[in-house]
Design a protein around this motif. Structure first.
Motif, PDB file in Angstrom:
ATOM      1  N   CYS A 183      42.605  47.188  28.582  1.00  0.00           N
ATOM      2  CA  CYS A 183      41.833  48.328  28.084  1.00  0.00           C
ATOM      3  C   CYS A 183      40.791  48.839  29.082  1.00  0.00           C
ATOM      4  O   CYS A 183      40.351  49.986  28.977  1.00  0.00           O
ATOM      5  CB  CYS A 183      41.145  47.956  26.766  1.00  0.00           C
ATOM      6  SG  CYS A 183      42.296  47.485  25.459  1.00  0.00           S
ATOM      7  N   ARG A 184      40.394  48.002  30.027  1.00  0.00           N
ATOM      8  CA  ARG A 184      39.422  48.402  31.055  1.00  0.00           C
ATOM      9  C   ARG A 184      39.919  48.003  32.440  1.00  0.00           C
ATOM     10  O   ARG A 184      39.236  47.292  33.179  1.00  0.00           O
ATOM     11  CB  ARG A 184      38.054  47.755  30.781  1.00  0.00           C
ATOM     12  CG  ARG A 184      37.403  48.108  29.463  1.00  0.00           C
ATOM     13  CD  ARG A 184      36.910  49.569  29.475  1.00  0.00           C
ATOM     14  NE  ARG A 184      36.166  49.877  28.261  1.00  0.00           N
ATOM     15  CZ  ARG A 184      36.709  50.336  27.155  1.00  0.00           C
ATOM     16  NH1 ARG A 184      38.027  50.538  27.109  1.00  0.00           N
ATOM     17  NH2 ARG A 184      35.983  50.596  26.092  1.00  0.00           N
ATOM     18  N   PRO A 185      41.126  48.437  32.829  1.00  0.00           N
ATOM     19  CA  PRO A 185      41.721  47.957  34.088  1.00  0.00           C
ATOM     20  C   PRO A 185      40.916  48.334  35.333  1.00  0.00           C
ATOM     21  O   PRO A 185      40.871  47.560  36.292  1.00  0.00           O
ATOM     22  CB  PRO A 185      43.107  48.613  34.096  1.00  0.00           C
ATOM     23  CG  PRO A 185      42.986  49.801  33.192  1.00  0.00           C
ATOM     24  CD  PRO A 185      41.999  49.406  32.138  1.00  0.00           C
ATOM     25  N   LEU A 186      40.295  49.511  35.340  1.00  0.00           N
ATOM     26  CA  LEU A 186      39.555  49.951  36.519  1.00  0.00           C
ATOM     27  C   LEU A 186      38.256  49.172  36.709  1.00  0.00           C
ATOM     28  O   LEU A 186      37.735  49.091  37.822  1.00  0.00           O
ATOM     29  CB  LEU A 186      39.250  51.455  36.423  1.00  0.00           C
ATOM     30  CG  LEU A 186      40.479  52.377  36.343  1.00  0.00           C
ATOM     31  CD1 LEU A 186      40.045  53.829  36.207  1.00  0.00           C
ATOM     32  CD2 LEU A 186      41.355  52.200  37.584  1.00  0.00           C
ATOM     33  N   HIS A 187      37.738  48.614  35.633  1.00  0.00           N
ATOM     34  CA  HIS A 187      36.488  47.854  35.704  1.00  0.00           C
ATOM     35  C   HIS A 187      36.688  46.357  35.531  1.00  0.00           C
ATOM     36  O   HIS A 187      35.724  45.616  35.383  1.00  0.00           O
ATOM     37  CB  HIS A 187      35.511  48.358  34.626  1.00  0.00           C
ATOM     38  CG  HIS A 187      35.217  49.827  34.706  1.00  0.00           C
ATOM     39  ND1 HIS A 187      35.929  50.769  33.992  1.00  0.00           N
ATOM     40  CD2 HIS A 187      34.294  50.516  35.434  1.00  0.00           C
ATOM     41  CE1 HIS A 187      35.454  51.973  34.251  1.00  0.00           C
ATOM     42  NE2 HIS A 187      34.465  51.853  35.131  1.00  0.00           N
ATOM     43  N   TYR A 188      37.960  45.928  35.531  1.00  0.00           N
ATOM     44  CA  TYR A 188      38.266  44.529  35.219  1.00  0.00           C
ATOM     45  C   TYR A 188      37.575  43.548  36.165  1.00  0.00           C
ATOM     46  O   TYR A 188      36.959  42.578  35.735  1.00  0.00           O
ATOM     47  CB  TYR A 188      39.781  44.315  35.252  1.00  0.00           C
ATOM     48  CG  TYR A 188      40.195  42.887  34.993  1.00  0.00           C
ATOM     49  CD1 TYR A 188      40.012  42.304  33.744  1.00  0.00           C
ATOM     50  CD2 TYR A 188      40.772  42.112  36.008  1.00  0.00           C
ATOM     51  CE1 TYR A 188      40.392  40.992  33.503  1.00  0.00           C
ATOM     52  CE2 TYR A 188      41.153  40.807  35.772  1.00  0.00           C
ATOM     53  CZ  TYR A 188      40.961  40.250  34.524  1.00  0.00           C
ATOM     54  OH  TYR A 188      41.326  38.946  34.291  1.00  0.00           O
ATOM     55  N   THR A 189      37.679  43.793  37.467  1.00  0.00           N
ATOM     56  CA  THR A 189      37.089  42.857  38.432  1.00  0.00           C
ATOM     57  C   THR A 189      35.566  42.828  38.346  1.00  0.00           C
ATOM     58  O   THR A 189      34.943  41.813  38.663  1.00  0.00           O
ATOM     59  CB  THR A 189      37.520  43.217  39.864  1.00  0.00           C
ATOM     60  OG1 THR A 189      37.187  44.587  40.133  1.00  0.00           O
ATOM     61  CG2 THR A 189      39.022  43.014  40.051  1.00  0.00           C
ATOM     62  N   VAL A 190      34.990  43.942  37.925  1.00  0.00           N
ATOM     63  CA  VAL A 190      33.525  43.989  37.776  1.00  0.00           C
ATOM     64  C   VAL A 190      33.100  43.248  36.507  1.00  0.00           C
ATOM     65  O   VAL A 190      32.118  42.493  36.497  1.00  0.00           O
ATOM     66  CB  VAL A 190      33.029  45.449  37.725  1.00  0.00           C
ATOM     67  CG1 VAL A 190      31.520  45.492  37.492  1.00  0.00           C
ATOM     68  CG2 VAL A 190      33.399  46.172  39.013  1.00  0.00           C
ATOM     69  N   ILE A 191      33.873  43.450  35.417  1.00  0.00           N
ATOM     70  CA  ILE A 191      33.536  42.806  34.143  1.00  0.00           C
ATOM     71  C   ILE A 191      33.749  41.297  34.224  1.00  0.00           C
ATOM     72  O   ILE A 191      32.854  40.510  33.914  1.00  0.00           O
ATOM     73  CB  ILE A 191      34.384  43.398  32.997  1.00  0.00           C
ATOM     74  CG1 ILE A 191      34.078  44.888  32.800  1.00  0.00           C
ATOM     75  CG2 ILE A 191      34.127  42.637  31.689  1.00  0.00           C
ATOM     76  CD1 ILE A 191      35.016  45.588  31.838  1.00  0.00           C
ATOM     77  N   MET A 192      34.952  40.887  34.630  1.00  0.00           N
ATOM     78  CA  MET A 192      35.305  39.467  34.644  1.00  0.00           C
ATOM     79  C   MET A 192      35.044  38.861  36.027  1.00  0.00           C
ATOM     80  O   MET A 192      35.945  38.331  36.684  1.00  0.00           O
ATOM     81  CB  MET A 192      36.774  39.289  34.247  1.00  0.00           C
ATOM     82  CG  MET A 192      37.129  39.815  32.868  1.00  0.00           C
ATOM     83  SD  MET A 192      36.166  39.073  31.529  1.00  0.00           S
ATOM     84  CE  MET A 192      36.708  37.378  31.614  1.00  0.00           C
ATOM     85  N   HIS A 193      33.794  38.913  36.452  1.00  0.00           N
ATOM     86  CA  HIS A 193      33.452  38.327  37.748  1.00  0.00           C
ATOM     87  C   HIS A 193      33.355  36.804  37.618  1.00  0.00           C
ATOM     88  O   HIS A 193      33.193  36.268  36.512  1.00  0.00           O
ATOM     89  CB  HIS A 193      32.151  38.920  38.293  1.00  0.00           C
ATOM     90  CG  HIS A 193      30.991  38.820  37.356  1.00  0.00           C
ATOM     91  ND1 HIS A 193      30.196  37.710  37.256  1.00  0.00           N
ATOM     92  CD2 HIS A 193      30.490  39.719  36.465  1.00  0.00           C
ATOM     93  CE1 HIS A 193      29.252  37.912  36.359  1.00  0.00           C
ATOM     94  NE2 HIS A 193      29.410  39.109  35.853  1.00  0.00           N
ATOM     95  N   PRO A 194      33.481  36.069  38.724  1.00  0.00           N
ATOM     96  CA  PRO A 194      33.538  34.600  38.669  1.00  0.00           C
ATOM     97  C   PRO A 194      32.389  33.948  37.915  1.00  0.00           C
ATOM     98  O   PRO A 194      32.587  32.974  37.195  1.00  0.00           O
ATOM     99  CB  PRO A 194      33.540  34.200  40.146  1.00  0.00           C
ATOM    100  CG  PRO A 194      34.147  35.372  40.847  1.00  0.00           C
ATOM    101  CD  PRO A 194      33.685  36.576  40.095  1.00  0.00           C
ATOM    102  N   ARG A 195      31.178  34.477  38.071  1.00  0.00           N
ATOM    103  CA  ARG A 195      30.033  33.864  37.397  1.00  0.00           C
ATOM    104  C   ARG A 195      30.163  33.965  35.883  1.00  0.00           C
ATOM    105  O   ARG A 195      29.853  33.018  35.158  1.00  0.00           O
ATOM    106  CB  ARG A 195      28.733  34.530  37.857  1.00  0.00           C
ATOM    107  CG  ARG A 195      27.485  33.871  37.299  1.00  0.00           C
ATOM    108  CD  ARG A 195      26.221  34.503  37.861  1.00  0.00           C
ATOM    109  NE  ARG A 195      26.129  34.310  39.305  1.00  0.00           N
ATOM    110  CZ  ARG A 195      25.147  34.811  40.068  1.00  0.00           C
ATOM    111  NH1 ARG A 195      24.204  35.553  39.504  1.00  0.00           N
ATOM    112  NH2 ARG A 195      25.132  34.590  41.355  1.00  0.00           N
TER     113      ARG A 195
END
Length: 319
Positions: free
Chosen positions: A127-139
């Motif tokens: 649902c948020r593919p363009l922001h996925y890496t920003v949302i689900m960051h390692p921390r």
């Protein structure tokens, strides 16, 4: 001193499947086989997720946590179950019983939260593919995994400790194949209303709420997938979630089926086999579901096997 001995038995008798002695040898080999496959399969997922760089993503990080949880849960139950199935003695020490219901309570609650976290990860991916890496960051991923394990441990420490403090007055026969908190409560010779309220509250927080979050997440995911115009895009989105949906259905399906059984005389015996399913069979099926339906996992496994085989062949050639 006599009261203390009466309140806390030295051993518990796990009746298990003793009412069907002819079935025990068959169950022994079935459980042993499932346990070996479960440990190997889940261990393989952990290894591949750690070694293969292209699998260093939130999805496989949480999957490795789930696999470690499944290994831990089955290991806390199965060895004692195998001992009781193989021989005439059906006992477990008081300390062993306490460890079992602490760990089973802890890991059961943790899995509920972890499955909800994994559904949120799939929601963000679709649902948020363009922001996925920003949302689900390692921390954030580390924090969510930590909260899952800590939350499960906290409710186990509270509920299991309250249960352990109940006087049992010499009652030590458990009509099951492992020590579970509600079964210990049934042995108490005092009013357990407070413990039952605590258990219901904890069940709502750690079972019902995570299930609600999973259903909401997949409701949004289904809506997003239906809006995708291309059949290939819908298929790819479906494949991304299908493994997790199957695992959730197995886990919650067995729990719901067990607790919604009618109060018949044979319902408790049926409950043992359902408990055997989610204790032994489900942890074995999880790695099969993820490896058979996941191209990245199959690719990583193939690469790891070929790399090891080539390395072994090279070493053999030098010799």
């Amino acid at each position: 001193m006599e009261i203390a001995n009466t309140s806390s038995p030295g051993v518990f008798v796990l009746l298990g499947f003793s009412s069907r002695p002819s079935l025990e040898p068959i169950l022994f080999f079935l459980v042993l086989g499932f346990y070996v496959v479960s440990v190997l399969g889940n261990g393989m997922i952990i290894l591949v997720s750690c070694v293969e760089v292209h699998l260093h993503t939130p999805m496989y990080f949480f999957l490795a946590n789930l696999s470690f949880l499944d290994i831990s849960f089955t290991t806390s139950v199965v060895p004692q179950l195998l001992v009781n199935l193989w021989g005439p003695q059906k006992t477990i020490s008081y300390g062993g019983c306490v460890v079992q219901f602490y760990i089973s309570h802890w890991l059961g609650a943790t899995e509920c939260v972890l499955l909800a976290v994994m559904s949120c990860d799939r929601y963000a991916a679709i649902c948020r593919p363009l922001h996925y890496t920003v949302i689900m960051h390692p921390r954030l991923c580390l924090s969510l995994a930590f909260v899952s394990w800590l939350g499960g441990l906290t409710t186990s420490m509270v509920g299991s400790t309250l249960t352990m403090l109940l006087p049992l007055c010499g009652n030590n026969r458990i009509d099951h194949f492992f020590c579970e908190m509600p079964l210990i409560m049934q042995l108490a010779c005092v009013d357990t209303s407070f413990n039952e309220v605590e258990m219901y509250v904890a069940s709502f927080i750690f079972v019902v709420l995570p299930l609600g979050l999973i259903l909401v997440s997949y409701g949004h995911i289904a809506h997003a997938v239906l809006k995708i115009r291309s059949a290939e895009g819908r298929r790819k989105a479906f494949n991304t979630c299908s493994s997790h949906v199957a695992v959730v259905a197995l886990f919650y399906g067995s729990i719901i089926f067990m607790y919604l059984q009618p109060a018949k005389s044979n319902s408790h015996e049926q409950g043992k086999f359902i408990a055997l399913f989610y204790t032994v069979v489900t942890p074995m099926l999880n790695p099969l579901i993820y490896t058979l339906r996941n191209k990245d996992m199959k690719k990583g496994l193939r690469h790891l096997v070929l790399e090891k085989c080539c390395g072994f062949a090279g070493t053999w050639g030098h010799i």
